[in-house]
Design a protein around this motif. Structure first.
Motif, PDB file in Angstrom:
ATOM      1  N   THR A 123      -5.281  10.419 -14.986  1.00 39.28           N
ATOM      2  CA  THR A 123      -5.101   9.209 -15.629  1.00 39.28           C
ATOM      3  C   THR A 123      -4.431   7.745 -15.028  1.00 39.28           C
ATOM      4  OG1 THR A 123      -3.181  10.231 -15.445  1.00 39.28           O
ATOM      5  CG2 THR A 123      -4.726  10.452 -17.343  1.00 39.28           C
ATOM      6  N   CYS A 124      -4.245   7.792 -13.238  1.00 40.98           N
ATOM      7  CA  CYS A 124      -3.607   6.885 -12.597  1.00 40.98           C
ATOM      8  C   CYS A 124      -4.313   7.553 -11.013  1.00 40.98           C
ATOM      9  CB  CYS A 124      -2.144   7.949 -12.036  1.00 40.98           C
ATOM     10  SG  CYS A 124      -1.178   7.544 -13.697  1.00 40.98           S
ATOM     11  N   PRO A 125      -5.541   7.189 -11.201  1.00 36.79           N
ATOM     12  CA  PRO A 125      -6.941   6.472 -10.696  1.00 36.79           C
ATOM     13  C   PRO A 125      -5.842   6.108  -8.838  1.00 36.79           C
ATOM     14  CG  PRO A 125      -7.705   4.960 -12.095  1.00 36.79           C
ATOM     15  CD  PRO A 125      -5.966   6.164 -12.244  1.00 36.79           C
ATOM     16  N   ASP A 126      -5.232   4.968  -8.841  1.00 39.65           N
ATOM     17  CA  ASP A 126      -4.991   4.278  -7.575  1.00 39.65           C
ATOM     18  C   ASP A 126      -4.220   4.839  -7.415  1.00 39.65           C
ATOM     19  OD1 ASP A 126      -7.177   2.202  -8.476  1.00 39.65           O
ATOM     20  OD2 ASP A 126      -5.661   1.156  -9.755  1.00 39.65           O
ATOM     21  N   LEU A 127      -3.426   5.728  -8.077  1.00 37.26           N
ATOM     22  CA  LEU A 127      -1.907   6.618  -7.379  1.00 37.26           C
ATOM     23  C   LEU A 127      -2.155   7.321  -6.152  1.00 37.26           C
ATOM     24  CD1 LEU A 127       1.488   6.898  -7.040  1.00 37.26           C
ATOM     25  CD2 LEU A 127      -0.089   9.079  -8.424  1.00 37.26           C
ATOM     26  N   ARG A 128      -1.650   7.228  -4.156  1.00 37.21           N
ATOM     27  CA  ARG A 128      -2.312   7.772  -3.332  1.00 37.21           C
ATOM     28  C   ARG A 128      -0.615   9.222  -4.056  1.00 37.21           C
ATOM     29  NH1 ARG A 128      -0.214   4.317   1.198  1.00 37.21           N
ATOM     30  NH2 ARG A 128      -1.091   5.593   3.136  1.00 37.21           N
ATOM     31  N   ARG A 129      -1.492  10.156  -3.012  1.00 41.87           N
ATOM     32  CA  ARG A 129      -0.612  11.422  -3.453  1.00 41.87           C
ATOM     33  C   ARG A 129      -0.888  11.705  -1.437  1.00 41.87           C
ATOM     34  NH1 ARG A 129      -4.710  14.579  -5.563  1.00 41.87           N
ATOM     35  NH2 ARG A 129      -6.414  12.664  -5.993  1.00 41.87           N
ATOM     36  N   GLN A 130       0.270  12.965  -1.473  1.00 44.00           N
ATOM     37  CA  GLN A 130       0.407  13.701  -0.010  1.00 44.00           C
ATOM     38  C   GLN A 130       0.995  14.954  -0.710  1.00 44.00           C
ATOM     39  OE1 GLN A 130      -1.361  13.900   2.544  1.00 44.00           O
ATOM     40  NE2 GLN A 130      -0.236  12.744   4.063  1.00 44.00           N
ATOM     41  N   GLU A 131      -0.162  15.863   0.063  1.00 41.92           N
ATOM     42  CA  GLU A 131       0.798  16.699  -0.059  1.00 41.92           C
ATOM     43  C   GLU A 131       1.635  16.901   1.037  1.00 41.92           C
ATOM     44  OE1 GLU A 131       1.390  21.470   0.236  1.00 41.92           O
ATOM     45  OE2 GLU A 131      -0.094  20.038   1.322  1.00 41.92           O
ATOM     46  N   LEU A 132       2.988  18.098   0.720  1.00 41.96           N
ATOM     47  CA  LEU A 132       4.055  18.440   1.320  1.00 41.96           C
ATOM     48  C   LEU A 132       3.613  18.205   3.022  1.00 41.96           C
ATOM     49  CD1 LEU A 132       7.126  17.729   2.308  1.00 41.96           C
ATOM     50  CD2 LEU A 132       7.199  20.778   1.146  1.00 41.96           C
ATOM     51  N   GLY A 133       2.646  19.619   2.809  1.00 46.42           N
ATOM     52  CA  GLY A 133       2.382  19.813   4.167  1.00 46.42           C
ATOM     53  C   GLY A 133       0.884  19.266   5.107  1.00 46.42           C
ATOM     54  N   ALA A 134       1.128  18.442   4.313  1.00 45.98           N
ATOM     55  CA  ALA A 134       0.050  17.390   5.377  1.00 45.98           C
ATOM     56  C   ALA A 134       0.900  16.275   5.617  1.00 45.98           C
ATOM     57  CB  ALA A 134      -1.171  17.009   4.397  1.00 45.98           C
ATOM     58  N   LEU A 135       2.191  15.743   4.754  1.00 47.27           N
ATOM     59  CA  LEU A 135       3.067  14.627   5.063  1.00 47.27           C
ATOM     60  C   LEU A 135       3.442  15.607   6.488  1.00 47.27           C
ATOM     61  CD1 LEU A 135       4.273  11.727   4.536  1.00 47.27           C
ATOM     62  CD2 LEU A 135       6.017  13.426   3.749  1.00 47.27           C
ATOM     63  N   ASP A 136       4.266  16.611   6.645  1.00 44.02           N
ATOM     64  CA  ASP A 136       3.872  17.233   7.732  1.00 44.02           C
ATOM     65  C   ASP A 136       3.333  16.975   8.734  1.00 44.02           C
ATOM     66  OD1 ASP A 136       6.778  18.829   8.761  1.00 44.02           O
ATOM     67  OD2 ASP A 136       4.864  20.744   9.149  1.00 44.02           O
ATOM     68  N   LEU A 137       2.367  17.729   8.821  1.00 43.07           N
ATOM     69  CA  LEU A 137       1.247  17.547   9.831  1.00 43.07           C
ATOM     70  C   LEU A 137       1.624  15.676  10.361  1.00 43.07           C
ATOM     71  CD1 LEU A 137      -1.575  19.396   8.954  1.00 43.07           C
ATOM     72  CD2 LEU A 137      -0.297  19.814  10.215  1.00 43.07           C
ATOM     73  N   LEU A 138       2.185  14.629   9.796  1.00 43.92           N
ATOM     74  CA  LEU A 138       1.378  13.232   9.946  1.00 43.92           C
ATOM     75  C   LEU A 138       2.564  13.540  11.005  1.00 43.92           C
ATOM     76  CD1 LEU A 138       0.266  10.817   9.961  1.00 43.92           C
ATOM     77  CD2 LEU A 138       1.521  10.595   7.517  1.00 43.92           C
ATOM     78  N   ALA A 139       3.755  13.821  10.315  1.00 44.10           N
ATOM     79  CA  ALA A 139       5.020  13.928  10.840  1.00 44.10           C
ATOM     80  C   ALA A 139       4.926  14.239  13.114  1.00 44.10           C
ATOM     81  CB  ALA A 139       6.721  14.212  10.708  1.00 44.10           C
ATOM     82  N   ASP A 140       4.344  14.869  12.668  1.00 41.30           N
ATOM     83  CA  ASP A 140       3.307  15.757  14.513  1.00 41.30           C
ATOM     84  C   ASP A 140       3.467  14.066  14.935  1.00 41.30           C
ATOM     85  OD1 ASP A 140       4.953  17.915  13.323  1.00 41.30           O
ATOM     86  OD2 ASP A 140       2.684  18.813  13.823  1.00 41.30           O
TER      87      ASP A 140
END
Length: 501
Positions: A123-140
């Motif tokens: 329903t919201c194809p343009d929405l960016r989604r990020q799973e919490l674990g992936a955000l934690d890896l990005l924070a590294d």
């Protein structure tokens, strides 16, 4: 230049600077001191910034209550972004409406809600989604970013609440309003530096977030249970020496009725607070018999949590009242013409203070109706005030049903049932219930074979959160309406209450 006003992220930074090694959060997903909370928020802010999130951006938080939720809230505040906490009990269809209304740039979700996030992709194809674990890896690997210099009037929260039409309305809350939600609690409630506060209510409600910030502001330990389970909560109260907590009435009753309950397990508790639904007088007396004041309170998303409360000294004497205004919160009652009501005469409860929200997101008409030019917020609740200034509610003018501490508006359920086969006319009401405060009841005028309660629940599945599903079905030949066709909801409720099905 005038004196500095603290932003939400400033409050955490100052607390870490003055008491960094003091315990801050104890949760199922982690435990930390104030230094750890500050560093975790800064780390997560770097990850958000690496994804392009900056001042004014709305970010949805579809997360369970816990340390990660707290860090995400402070991280977004650090960037000058706006956190949009999402009710994890809502259906994907309901969340899609909120996402569209808010103009959300990113949805951060826990893996527990991955299926909901995936459904939202349709329903919201343009929405960016990020799973919490992936955000934690990005924070590294994300480079650190400095805190954004927020102004007091900058928004920090966008919390959606159902309107009287059943459509979601976004309540816009600033840094200064969150600060004053804490400041109005300071002289009102017996909460002290070093206390341990239990938070069993969801962080996606503003009441949960206001207690989170208040604990950081005062330097208190915040204990967040993974879920409400009476024995688990009793164990936490006992082991962590909890001094106080807020809960809805059904939780407070569950605690006393738990098989493992014993008075000595609550020895550390100075007071408890009940709200989100009317607190039964009998429950207030049960806690009083244990030597624990149960403070009844009433607030709203629009007040950032605090509104009125019965203080500990009057908890039993004024049982049944929702109290007087918090210390920095003005309270008044007004009739339909806007004039002050006399003692004992019903009027609309109105509140004013620096913690009252700015208004509704992109909804100037709803803002005009509820937020008066001189700062007063119209709660829509009807109450009477006694000679000491204590208010007792007599009705909810907006027909809101409060079941287990959650708000349900009849219109949203009625829309879901109106086109169901076998339904000629439908009304949804709330009926009193000893456990839930109120239950949702569908009153239907059938056309041919009426639907069963199971069929009604099936129609709501996937469209409405389950707490909004009717728990009882009542059949009627007609619904009471006036000459213009308006439903006489109070008359219907009285009829069903007296005569049942």
């Amino acid at each position: 230049m005038g004196p500095q006003t603290l932003s939400v992220s400033d409050i955490l930074a100052r607390r870490a600077a003055t008491g960094g090694t003091d315990r801050a959060v104890i949760a199922d997903d982690g435990t930390c001191d104030f230094d750890g909370l500050e560093m975790g928020a800064a780390r997560m802010a770097a990850a958000f910034a690496a994804m392009g999130i900056g001042p004014g951006d709305r970010v949805g938080l579809l997360l369970p209550a816990g340390l990660a939720f707290a860090q995400a809230f402070f991280a977004l505040a650090r960037l000058g972004a706006i956190a949009c906490p999402l009710n994890t009990r809502l259906s994907a269809a309901e969340l899609a409406d909120i996402l569209a209304l808010s103009g959300m740039r990113l949805l951060l979700h826990h893996r527990e809600y991955s299926s909901t996030a995936e459904a939202l992709k349709l329903t919201c194809p343009d929405l960016r989604r990020q799973e919490l674990g992936a955000l934690d890896l990005l924070a590294d690997t994300a480079p650190p970013v400095p805190a954004h210099p927020c102004q007091p009037t900058d928004s920090v929260l966008l919390v959606f609440t159902s309107g009287t039409t059943g459509r979601a309305k976004g309540v816009l809350i600033t840094h200064d309003q969150m600060l004053w939600a804490s400041l109005t609690m300071v002289p009102t409630l017996d909460m002290r530096a070093g206390d341990t506060h239990l938070l069993p209510v969801p962080l996606f409600h503003v009441g949960g977030l206001s207690f989170l910030l208040h604990c950081v502001h005062l330097g208190m330990v915040l204990v967040i249970p993974p879920r409400w389970e009476a024995e688990t909560v009793l164990t936490l109260i006992e082991s962590e020496r909890v001094a106080h907590f807020f809960a809805v009435p059904v939780m407070l009753a569950d605690l006393l009725d738990a098989p493992g309950f014993a008075l000595e397990r609550l020895q550390s508790v100075r007071w408890v607070m009940g709200g989100g639904a009317p607190v039964p007088i009998a429950l207030i007396r049960r806690y009083a018999d244990l030597g624990i004041p149960l403070l009844q309170t009433m607030g709203a998303t629009e007040t950032c949590g605090p509104g009125v409360v019965v203080d500990a000294a009057n908890a039993l004497r004024k049982a049944g009242s929702v109290g007087r205004g918090f210390f920095h919160t003005e309270l008044r009652l007004r009739d339909e013409s806007g004039k002050a009501t006399k003692t004992g005469v019903p009027g609309e409860v109105q509140l004013r203070g620096r913690h009252i929200a700015s208004g509704y997101w992109n909804d100037p008409e709803a803002t005009r109706q509820s937020f008066l030019p001189d700062g007063w917020f119209r709660t829509g609740d009807i109450g009477v005030m006694d000679e000491e200034g204590f208010v007792t509610l007599v009705d909810r003018a907006r027909n809101k049903i409060i079941t287990g501490g959650e708000n349900v508006y009849p219109a949203e359920v009625e829309r879901c049932l109106a086109d169901l086969p076998g339904v000629q006319d439908v009304a949804v009401i709330g009926l009193g219930d000893t456990r839930w405060g109120e239950i949702v009841v569908a009153v239907i005028v059938p056309h041919g074979e009426p639907p069963t309660l199971e069929r009604i629940k099936a129609a709501c599945e996937g469209q409405l959160a389950r707490y909004k599903h009717p728990r009882k079905l009542v059949l009627r030949a007609t619904l009471p309406r006036n000459a213009t066709g308006k439903l006489l909801r109070m008359q219907l409720r009285d009829d069903v209450d007296q005569n049942g099905s």
